[in-house]
Write a protein that holds these residues in place. Sequence first.
Motif, mmCIF file in Angstrom:
data_model
loop_
_atom_site.group_PDB
_atom_site.id
_atom_site.type_symbol
_atom_site.label_atom_id
_atom_site.label_comp_id
_atom_site.label_asym_id
_atom_site.label_seq_id
_atom_site.Cartn_x
_atom_site.Cartn_y
_atom_site.Cartn_z
ATOM 1 N N ILE A 51 -3.390 9.545 -11.359
ATOM 2 C CA ILE A 51 -4.640 9.665 -10.609
ATOM 3 C C ILE A 51 -5.332 10.937 -11.049
ATOM 4 C CG2 ILE A 51 -3.407 10.776 -8.680
ATOM 5 C CD1 ILE A 51 -5.616 9.764 -6.825
ATOM 6 N N VAL A 53 -7.560 14.159 -10.235
ATOM 7 C CA VAL A 53 -8.032 15.062 -9.180
ATOM 8 C C VAL A 53 -8.914 16.109 -9.848
ATOM 9 C CG1 VAL A 53 -5.991 14.675 -7.748
ATOM 10 C CG2 VAL A 53 -6.036 16.614 -9.311
ATOM 11 N N ASP A 66 -9.313 15.030 -3.787
ATOM 12 C CA ASP A 66 -8.150 14.142 -3.763
ATOM 13 C C ASP A 66 -6.879 14.898 -4.147
ATOM 14 O OD1 ASP A 66 -9.559 11.990 -2.738
ATOM 15 O OD2 ASP A 66 -10.080 11.207 -4.712
ATOM 16 N N LEU A 96 -11.450 14.477 0.570
ATOM 17 C CA LEU A 96 -10.816 13.174 0.361
ATOM 18 C C LEU A 96 -11.892 12.115 0.164
ATOM 19 C CD1 LEU A 96 -8.104 13.438 3.150
ATOM 20 C CD2 LEU A 96 -7.817 13.859 0.699
ATOM 21 N N THR A 97 -11.818 11.401 -0.953
ATOM 22 C CA THR A 97 -12.812 10.350 -1.173
ATOM 23 C C THR A 97 -12.558 9.152 -0.263
ATOM 24 O OG1 THR A 97 -11.517 9.417 -3.004
ATOM 25 C CG2 THR A 97 -13.211 11.036 -3.558
ATOM 26 N N ASP A 102 -2.661 7.245 -2.714
ATOM 27 C CA ASP A 102 -2.699 8.056 -3.932
ATOM 28 C C ASP A 102 -3.792 9.114 -3.886
ATOM 29 O OD1 ASP A 102 -4.341 5.753 -3.992
ATOM 30 O OD2 ASP A 102 -4.552 5.842 -6.167
ATOM 31 N N HIS A 103 -4.706 9.009 -2.935
ATOM 32 C CA HIS A 103 -5.776 9.997 -2.800
ATOM 33 C C HIS A 103 -5.529 10.979 -1.657
ATOM 34 C CE1 HIS A 103 -8.552 8.012 -5.700
ATOM 35 N NE2 HIS A 103 -7.747 7.002 -5.425
ATOM 36 N N HIS A 206 -16.156 5.140 2.018
ATOM 37 C CA HIS A 206 -15.658 5.864 0.851
ATOM 38 C C HIS A 206 -16.684 6.935 0.465
ATOM 39 C CE1 HIS A 206 -14.718 6.770 -3.292
ATOM 40 N NE2 HIS A 206 -13.677 5.954 -3.312
ATOM 41 N N GLY A 220 -14.394 9.002 -6.908
ATOM 42 C CA GLY A 220 -13.201 8.394 -6.347
ATOM 43 C C GLY A 220 -12.931 7.054 -7.003
ATOM 44 N N ASP A 221 -12.630 6.053 -6.189
ATOM 45 C CA ASP A 221 -12.392 4.708 -6.717
ATOM 46 C C ASP A 221 -13.573 3.780 -6.471
ATOM 47 O OD1 ASP A 221 -9.906 5.566 -7.458
ATOM 48 O OD2 ASP A 221 -8.784 4.344 -6.025
ATOM 49 N N GLY A 268 -11.686 8.349 -9.987
ATOM 50 C CA GLY A 268 -10.331 8.594 -9.518
ATOM 51 C C GLY A 268 -9.262 8.142 -10.497
#
Length: 360
Positions: A51, A53, A66, A96-97, A102-103, A206, A220-221, A268
């Motif tokens: 992931i 960050v 993240d 935090l997204t 995992d985030h 998100h 992020g994702d 992400g």
Amino acid sequence: MSASAPAAAAAVTAASRRLELDPPETGAAVEIAEGVLWARLPLPFKGLPVINVYALDEGDGWTLVDTGLDWEAGRAALAALLAGPLAGRPVTRVILTHHHPDHIGQAGRLAATGAELLASRTAWLFGRMLTLDAQERPPEEAIRFRRRAGLDADQLAAFVAERPFNFADTVAPIPLGFRALAEGDRLAAGGRDWRVRIGQGHAPDHVTLWSEDGALMLAGDQILPAISPNIGVYPTEPEADPLTGFLDTCARFRALGEAGADPLVLPGHQRPFRGVGRRAGTLIEGHAQALTRIEAALAEAPRSAVGLFGAIYRRPIAAAETGLALAEAVAHCNYLWHSGRVSRSLSAEGAWLYALEEAA
């Protein structure tokens, strides 16, 4: 404060050159833009081994976007990152997204050292709730959800016999206090001003951050360069329609791209990239094609969500992938059902069977 236009252009140019850098080793970092370090932390997933960050330089400390998963290798890599590239300066804020493990996994550990936690209210609530919801055996709601999605008796029996994944297995306790981020908020971090834009679909509310100088987007994702983020439905809200929210978000991001916004996107997972508007359009088209394939399959015969795996994914689904594949298949079926394009009825086995609605 916001950068001037010439400074923003210089930042964009410098960031473009940095795209040629090799990704950092886990626990290491590279400067992807002025004052922004790109680092990667390991994940125990075959198809998704790391992931991303991002650390934003605050002078006497860092804002970390993240945190990676809370597991032995992730904790070791984060410790190496803090002691090495971050030069032993403290993480003073964690953004935090979204709430996925995992985030959010190590956010609680960083908060315990004094870092302020920033997240959407929904992400904080989900994270805190899920860490408290430990199960030794799958609850009835989870079993019924998979039955209605179309798992057969043997697959259900295997699911029931196993201890389910618990959020708290890989997420440190979420702290009581946090700062909520909402659509349109402005945030100063790493020498830049950022605008909060909230996305939907992959995770509720998100957070994405767009720098006001136009140079960078912390994604992020919500939008990834080479794969679609998983758009899934889960037992907590079995009739949800996250795909509508995802497509609406992609349409907003595509419009921003068409209006000239072309930040360097810091995702992400995978590599930073350019062309947020173009990528958002590609994601819309990809899901539209999947929906068309589903309707073509249903024109032959009613099917369950699991029975539509071949139409959606066009490849075999391994046992380890079944959970995420099922969640996304249900999301596509719910989208068609909510929009009135398909109907559904329960089979004798208790699965929802979807059928095309007759044209009026």
